[in-house]
Structure formats: C-alpha cells, structure tokens
Design a protein around this motif. Structure first.
Motif, PDB file in Angstrom:
ATOM      1  N   LEU A 155      37.122  15.953  -0.197  1.00 17.38           N
ATOM      2  CA  LEU A 155      37.667  17.298   0.016  1.00 17.38           C
ATOM      3  C   LEU A 155      38.643  17.729  -1.078  1.00 17.38           C
ATOM      4  CD1 LEU A 155      37.892  19.743   1.957  1.00 17.38           C
ATOM      5  CD2 LEU A 155      39.841  18.580   2.994  1.00 17.38           C
ATOM      6  N   PHE A 156      39.556  16.835  -1.437  1.00 16.92           N
ATOM      7  CA  PHE A 156      40.590  17.222  -2.410  1.00 16.92           C
ATOM      8  C   PHE A 156      40.160  16.917  -3.849  1.00 16.92           C
ATOM      9  CE2 PHE A 156      42.822  16.817   1.596  1.00 16.92           C
ATOM     10  CZ  PHE A 156      43.562  17.989   1.621  1.00 16.92           C
ATOM     11  N   GLY A 157      38.900  16.522  -4.019  1.00 14.66           N
ATOM     12  CA  GLY A 157      38.355  16.351  -5.347  1.00 14.66           C
ATOM     13  C   GLY A 157      38.200  14.901  -5.720  1.00 14.66           C
ATOM     14  N   PRO A 158      37.535  14.675  -6.819  1.00 14.65           N
ATOM     15  CA  PRO A 158      36.992  15.649  -7.770  1.00 14.65           C
ATOM     16  C   PRO A 158      35.567  16.057  -7.417  1.00 14.65           C
ATOM     17  CG  PRO A 158      36.689  13.438  -8.619  1.00 14.65           C
ATOM     18  CD  PRO A 158      37.375  13.302  -7.281  1.00 14.65           C
ATOM     19  N   GLY A 159      35.028  16.978  -8.235  1.00 13.99           N
ATOM     20  CA  GLY A 159      33.606  17.238  -8.167  1.00 13.99           C
ATOM     21  C   GLY A 159      33.172  18.666  -7.914  1.00 13.99           C
ATOM     22  N   TRP A 160      34.065  19.558  -7.538  1.00 14.73           N
ATOM     23  CA  TRP A 160      33.641  20.923  -7.228  1.00 14.73           C
ATOM     24  C   TRP A 160      34.324  21.923  -8.148  1.00 14.73           C
ATOM     25  CZ3 TRP A 160      32.415  17.338  -3.833  1.00 14.73           C
ATOM     26  CH2 TRP A 160      31.232  17.517  -3.098  1.00 14.73           C
ATOM     27  N   ARG A 161      33.499  22.632  -8.880  1.00 13.33           N
ATOM     28  CA  ARG A 161      34.048  23.593  -9.845  1.00 13.33           C
ATOM     29  C   ARG A 161      34.889  24.671  -9.171  1.00 13.33           C
ATOM     30  NH1 ARG A 161      30.722  27.043 -14.467  1.00 13.33           N
ATOM     31  NH2 ARG A 161      32.538  28.189 -15.268  1.00 13.33           N
ATOM     32  N   ALA A 162      34.396  25.213  -8.061  1.00 12.34           N
ATOM     33  CA  ALA A 162      35.147  26.307  -7.428  1.00 12.34           C
ATOM     34  C   ALA A 162      36.538  25.821  -7.007  1.00 12.34           C
ATOM     35  CB  ALA A 162      34.381  26.846  -6.222  1.00 12.34           C
ATOM     36  N   ASN A 163      36.588  24.668  -6.354  1.00 10.27           N
ATOM     37  CA  ASN A 163      37.886  24.168  -5.872  1.00 10.27           C
ATOM     38  C   ASN A 163      38.853  23.950  -7.037  1.00 10.27           C
ATOM     39  OD1 ASN A 163      35.681  23.417  -3.992  1.00 10.27           O
ATOM     40  ND2 ASN A 163      37.353  22.628  -2.743  1.00 10.27           N
ATOM     41  N   LEU A 164      38.348  23.274  -8.064  1.00  7.37           N
ATOM     42  CA  LEU A 164      39.254  22.882  -9.141  1.00  7.37           C
ATOM     43  C   LEU A 164      39.655  24.058 -10.023  1.00  7.37           C
ATOM     44  CD1 LEU A 164      37.845  19.373 -10.038  1.00  7.37           C
ATOM     45  CD2 LEU A 164      40.003  19.917  -8.949  1.00  7.37           C
ATOM     46  N   THR A 165      38.728  24.939 -10.322  1.00 13.54           N
ATOM     47  CA  THR A 165      39.092  26.007 -11.257  1.00 13.54           C
ATOM     48  C   THR A 165      39.859  27.139 -10.577  1.00 13.54           C
ATOM     49  OG1 THR A 165      36.951  27.135 -11.032  1.00 13.54           O
ATOM     50  CG2 THR A 165      37.158  25.472 -12.789  1.00 13.54           C
ATOM     51  N   ILE A 166      39.584  27.409  -9.312  1.00 10.34           N
ATOM     52  CA  ILE A 166      40.375  28.446  -8.612  1.00 10.34           C
ATOM     53  C   ILE A 166      41.827  27.980  -8.504  1.00 10.34           C
ATOM     54  CG2 ILE A 166      40.758  29.589  -6.386  1.00 10.34           C
ATOM     55  CD1 ILE A 166      37.629  29.589  -6.074  1.00 10.34           C
ATOM     56  N   GLY A 167      42.004  26.723  -8.098  1.00  9.75           N
ATOM     57  CA  GLY A 167      43.371  26.204  -7.987  1.00  9.75           C
ATOM     58  C   GLY A 167      44.066  26.154  -9.330  1.00  9.75           C
ATOM     59  N   ARG A 168      43.299  25.771 -10.356  1.00  9.55           N
ATOM     60  CA  ARG A 168      43.884  25.700 -11.697  1.00  9.55           C
ATOM     61  C   ARG A 168      44.301  27.095 -12.177  1.00  9.55           C
ATOM     62  NH1 ARG A 168      41.013  23.961 -17.371  1.00  9.55           N
ATOM     63  NH2 ARG A 168      42.944  23.305 -18.380  1.00  9.55           N
ATOM     64  N   ALA A 169      43.483  28.101 -11.857  1.00 10.12           N
ATOM     65  CA  ALA A 169      43.817  29.471 -12.269  1.00 10.12           C
ATOM     66  C   ALA A 169      45.130  29.928 -11.629  1.00 10.12           C
ATOM     67  CB  ALA A 169      42.685  30.421 -11.890  1.00 10.12           C
ATOM     68  N   ALA A 199      45.406  21.578  -9.138  1.00  5.66           N
ATOM     69  CA  ALA A 199      44.490  22.408  -8.347  1.00  5.66           C
ATOM     70  C   ALA A 199      44.502  21.848  -6.931  1.00  5.66           C
ATOM     71  CB  ALA A 199      43.088  22.359  -8.913  1.00  5.66           C
ATOM     72  N   TYR A 200      44.574  22.746  -5.929  1.00  5.28           N
ATOM     73  CA  TYR A 200      44.789  22.290  -4.548  1.00  5.28           C
ATOM     74  C   TYR A 200      44.071  23.257  -3.621  1.00  5.28           C
ATOM     75  CZ  TYR A 200      47.984  19.545  -1.470  1.00  5.28           C
ATOM     76  OH  TYR A 200      48.561  18.671  -0.579  1.00  5.28           O
ATOM     77  N   VAL A 201      42.747  23.280  -3.732  1.00 10.04           N
ATOM     78  CA  VAL A 201      41.949  24.261  -2.992  1.00 10.04           C
ATOM     79  C   VAL A 201      40.960  23.534  -2.087  1.00 10.04           C
ATOM     80  CG1 VAL A 201      40.251  26.125  -3.195  1.00 10.04           C
ATOM     81  CG2 VAL A 201      42.137  25.981  -4.825  1.00 10.04           C
ATOM     82  N   ILE A 202      40.919  23.934  -0.831  1.00  8.79           N
ATOM     83  CA  ILE A 202      39.916  23.418   0.101  1.00  8.79           C
ATOM     84  C   ILE A 202      39.337  24.603   0.875  1.00  8.79           C
ATOM     85  CG2 ILE A 202      41.069  21.179   0.354  1.00  8.79           C
ATOM     86  CD1 ILE A 202      42.091  22.103   3.110  1.00  8.79           C
ATOM     87  N   ALA A 203      38.169  24.376   1.458  1.00 12.31           N
ATOM     88  CA  ALA A 203      37.632  25.360   2.400  1.00 12.31           C
ATOM     89  C   ALA A 203      37.616  24.718   3.772  1.00 12.31           C
ATOM     90  CB  ALA A 203      36.217  25.761   2.001  1.00 12.31           C
ATOM     91  N   GLU A 204      37.624  25.551   4.822  1.00 11.97           N
ATOM     92  CA  GLU A 204      37.455  25.004   6.164  1.00 11.97           C
ATOM     93  C   GLU A 204      35.953  24.834   6.435  1.00 11.97           C
ATOM     94  OE1 GLU A 204      39.611  26.872   9.367  1.00 11.97           O
ATOM     95  OE2 GLU A 204      39.213  25.122  10.633  1.00 11.97           O
ATOM     96  N   ASN A 205      35.600  23.748   7.084  1.00 15.95           N
ATOM     97  CA  ASN A 205      34.200  23.469   7.397  1.00 15.95           C
ATOM     98  C   ASN A 205      33.796  24.249   8.648  1.00 15.95           C
ATOM     99  OD1 ASN A 205      31.688  22.456   7.896  1.00 15.95           O
ATOM    100  ND2 ASN A 205      32.346  20.323   8.178  1.00 15.95           N
ATOM    101  N   GLU A 206      33.626  25.554   8.457  1.00 17.73           N
ATOM    102  CA  GLU A 206      33.327  26.418   9.602  1.00 17.73           C
ATOM    103  C   GLU A 206      31.933  26.157  10.168  1.00 17.73           C
ATOM    104  OE1 GLU A 206      34.291  30.538   8.766  1.00 17.73           O
ATOM    105  OE2 GLU A 206      35.925  29.883   7.459  1.00 17.73           O
ATOM    106  N   ALA A 207      31.033  25.639   9.326  1.00 16.35           N
ATOM    107  CA  ALA A 207      29.659  25.396   9.799  1.00 16.35           C
ATOM    108  C   ALA A 207      29.625  24.327  10.894  1.00 16.35           C
ATOM    109  CB  ALA A 207      28.785  24.979   8.625  1.00 16.35           C
ATOM    110  N   ASP A 208      30.437  23.296  10.763  1.00 19.70           N
ATOM    111  CA  ASP A 208      30.415  22.194  11.736  1.00 19.70           C
ATOM    112  C   ASP A 208      31.566  22.249  12.730  1.00 19.70           C
ATOM    113  OD1 ASP A 208      28.169  21.068  10.541  1.00 19.70           O
ATOM    114  OD2 ASP A 208      29.382  19.973   9.081  1.00 19.70           O
ATOM    115  N   SER A 209      32.588  23.033  12.424  1.00 22.08           N
ATOM    116  CA  SER A 209      33.777  23.028  13.274  1.00 22.08           C
ATOM    117  C   SER A 209      33.518  23.690  14.628  1.00 22.08           C
ATOM    118  CB  SER A 209      34.923  23.772  12.570  1.00 22.08           C
ATOM    119  OG  SER A 209      35.983  23.986  13.478  1.00 22.08           O
ATOM    120  N   PRO A 210      33.980  23.089  15.689  1.00 22.70           N
ATOM    121  CA  PRO A 210      33.852  23.720  17.004  1.00 22.70           C
ATOM    122  C   PRO A 210      35.011  24.672  17.291  1.00 22.70           C
ATOM    123  CG  PRO A 210      34.799  21.524  17.227  1.00 22.70           C
ATOM    124  CD  PRO A 210      34.569  21.730  15.763  1.00 22.70           C
TER     125      PRO A 210
END
Lengths: 345, 93
Positions: A134-148, A176-187
C-alpha cells in the motif's frame, strides 16, 4: 490563444543537462525530475481545465499564493501524468485550507508528512493503489501525486529542509504518502462519504501525519481481538498528551475479521477511543505528563484523542497477511485538522 | 536547446513600518506573548520581572496565542495595542 505562462524561463542544452540543472537549482527532493517544459506544463493545466493564473490555494500564515501554473510545473517535475493533475490540485487545496494550518505541519521539528487518502471513482480510474504494498513502492500514481504535493510545499511554500522545514527526523512518507481506500472490497462506508461527500464523487483527504506503524495480530478471529491489539499498540504513540487524529488502515484479513463480526467504522472508532486512554499515573511515571503521581491518578484516564470522530478509518492494504497499521497525526488538536476536498474534473 | 519553467515563486516584498524603539522602559507596560508550548510562559515571565526590577517597567501582562503554529490572533493584538507600550514574543520549543 491560451493564457501566457508567466514563470521565469531557463535554457539548458539537453534533457540530461535539464535534470542536473534542476538539482543545482534546489528544485528536487533528491531524486531526478522530469524537465518542466511548456508543453508538459500546458498538458497538466488542460487536464485540470485550469487557467495558469488561477489561485489553487493561499497559505495565509506565509502569505503565499499557489497558482495552477506552479502546481502544474511541480507536477511535471514529480513525474505525474496529466490526468493526475486534478488530484494534485485537490490535495494542494487541502493543505492550503485554514483548518490544515499549513505553517505548522510544513515547518515543525516533529516532521509531519502529508498523508493523502484518495476516494471515489478517480482512485480506480488512475490506478491509485489500495492493495498490496500500500505505501509503496510500485505505483506511479501514488508516488508521483504525493511527490508533486511535497514539491509544491518545497518550491512554492518554502518548506525546504534547513530553512522553513525544520523536521528533526522527517520520515520516508515525506517523499510521497498517497493511498486509496479499497472501496471495491470494503464492506464499510468510504471515508469521503463519512466526511460529507457522495459515494460517486471523488475526493482527497489530507492529514498531517507521522509514519505508518504496522501491528500484528495473527491470532484472533474476532473484531474485539484484533482491535484490542491495535489499541494496545496505539495507546503509547505520537503525542499522547493530545493527538489531533489517527488514521487507522485496516488491510484485507483484519478488515474481513472485523466486518465479519458486524462492526462498522463507527463502532471501530468508539472501541479504539475507549481502549487507548492512559492513566495519569502511567503518563507521569513515563515522563509524558508533568508532576509526581497523586492519589487517584491510577484510575484517572486521559483520552488519546478528544473524540472518536478524530480517528479516520480506512480499508486498504493487501488481501493476505494479518497486519494493519495506524498513523499518528501531527502535533495537537488545535494545530492541524484533516481536510477533505472534492477532486474536480 | 530546452526551455524550462521555474517551479518556485519570487518572494514578494512589502514595506513594514516600525514604531520607534522607546528610549527607556521606565514606566512602560510590557506585553508578553507566549506560544502555548510547555514551560514557554516561564522564561517570558522571568523576562517580564527583569524588565520591571532592572529597567523600571510598570508591569507585565501575559497573552496566549491559540497555538504555537499560528500568528497571534486579532483579539490579543488589539488588546496588546490598547494596553501595552512594549511587547516581547518568543518561541518555546
């Protein structure tokens, strides 16, 4: 005729020179950047449908106006794709909000990062990671949005280490400190809905935050069991004399265990609030509260947070592994509040 | 040749008018602004006492900010301007 970009221009020989030039100017967070050419900056602005001169935020305590043009240039530096720009803009609106009170978390020796939680359709469309690693590494959106966001803080708001950024230790989430909530699986009800938006809206929530702290519970098959472990870990963390917030991130196994017992986010918050109180005696013995223990201190309880509502509960993290984490907020309840902003597209 | 756009902002300047420093603290009313951090009131109170006993100030009043990360709020700035001749602010950290 598009509006002129008014930022100062610098000429360099080639892309490699450009990267080194940006380092020499002090524009980087320590990693190579993408050279901010006019075409790339314009693509950012167009993706957010913003004119360059539009003010995205005003940091009152520093009298700094943050324009769309400056956000776009820093988003290019960070390596964002143009479609990330509306999320960066919403996060910058969040840190400029008076409730976030930028100057404290942007400067303080306590070294907060800006945790950005993305909710709603935009998170899935941009592939903002809500799962494994979740907190990385590996996702461009997470890392670059937080870096911006951090580069805007550095280059526009003046939060440079050693001057107006005085973090004693800092932490890796400040890159960079960006996460999304897992709305697809979350109850559970998504965070942005709990904070007043509709499920179909997209949003970011920004919170001044210390680093994430993982806890283990590989034993319990009940909500109370998992949350008892979490509360025991949380009880002595951060500023125990008055945290403004905690973000509790519940990953797959724990999420399923807790939800399986029928607990919703409200009940989780209430349980954690009640079970993270410290006795005055303990706080005094461990030098967190001044004075010597007095009669009654063993039974007088001090809450970690003013209210259960100050705990942000987010479902996110990998499906496998009996681990979750909690993230202490920065400073005290008066100093900085988490802020939720709609992502406008 | 590549042209880069500058990601930083130029600092804007504006003139600030300072009042004249008093020639003496004799009889002056001292305002002390503390930033709410633990113990920050103690050195300020000591400074206030010293200004009174060694420099003849009339006395001192302590004002408290909302928190350490924000400027002094309007209410205490207004009160300071009405009731004090000199002020001392510092950071306790």
């Amino acid at each position: 005729m598009p509006a002129a970009l008014t930022s100062k221009r610098h000429r360099v020989e080639d892309p490699a020179d450009a990267i080194e030039f940006c380092f020499r100017q002090g524009w980087s967070d320590g990693l190579p950047v993408v050279p901010p050419t006019e075409a790339r900056v314009r693509a950012m602005l167009e993706a957010a449908r913003l004119p360059p001169e539009q003010q995205v935020g005003f940091v009152a305590h520093r009298a700094v106006s943050i324009t769309a043009e400056k956000v776009a240039i820093n988003a290019v530096l960070a390596g964002c794709r143009p479609e990330y720009m509306p999320v960066v803009v919403a996060a910058v609106e969040g840190i400029s909000d008076l409730r976030f009170s930028y100057h404290g978390p942007g400067t303080s020796t306590a070294g907060a990062g800006v945790l950005v939680i993305v909710n709603g359709p935009v998170a899935r469309e941009l592939d903002v990671n809500a799962g494994d690693n979740l907190f990385g590494p590996g996702w461009r959106a997470n890392l670059t949005i937080g870096r911006a966001v951090r580069l805007v803080m550095r280059n526009v708001c003046g939060s440079r280490p050693g001057t107006l950024d005085r973090g004693t230790l800092g932490h890796p989430g400040r890159l960079a400190y960006v996460i999304a909530e897992n709305e697809a699986d979350s109850p559970w009800t998504p965070l942005h809905v709990e904070r007043g938006l509709r499920a179909e809206q997209s949003a970011v929530t920004v919170m001044a935050a210390e680093g994430p702290r993982q806890f283990y519970n590989q034993l319990s098959a009940t909500a109370e069991g998992v949350l008892t472990t979490l509360a025991d870990d949380m009880r002595i963390s951060g500023n125990v004399m008055g945290q403004p917030h905690y973000c509790v991130v519940l990953a797959g196994e724990h999420m399923r265990t807790i939800a399986g017992d029928g607990w919703d986010k409200k009940r989780i918050r209430q349980f954690l609030w009640e079970h993270t109180r410290n006795t005055h005696a303990h706080l005094k013995r461990t030098q967190r509260m001044s004075g010597a223990p007095e009669p009654g201190d063993e039974t007088t309880l001090r809450p970690l947070l003013a209210s259960p509502e100050d705990i942000l509960v987010v479902a996110a993290g990998g499906r496998a592994g009996a681990f979750s984490c909690y993230i202490p907020g920065w400073s005290s309840v008066k100093s900085s509040q988490a802020v939720t902003k709609e992502v406008k597209r | 040749m590549i042209e880069l756009l500058d990601p930083t902002v130029e600092a804007t300047t504006r003139p600030i008018t300072y009042v004249d420093r008093p020639r003496s603290l004799e009889g002056k009313r001292i305002g002390l602004v503390e930033n709410t951090k633990f113990n920050s009131d103690r050195p300020l109170a000591r400074i206030g006492d010293l200004l009174k006993t060694e420099y003849g100030a009339a006395g001192w009043t302590m004002f408290r900010k909302h928190n350490s990360s924000v400027p002094a709020h309007d209410e205490i700035v207004q009160e300071l301007s009405k009731t004090c001749d000199v002020m001392v602010a510092g950071i306790g950290d």
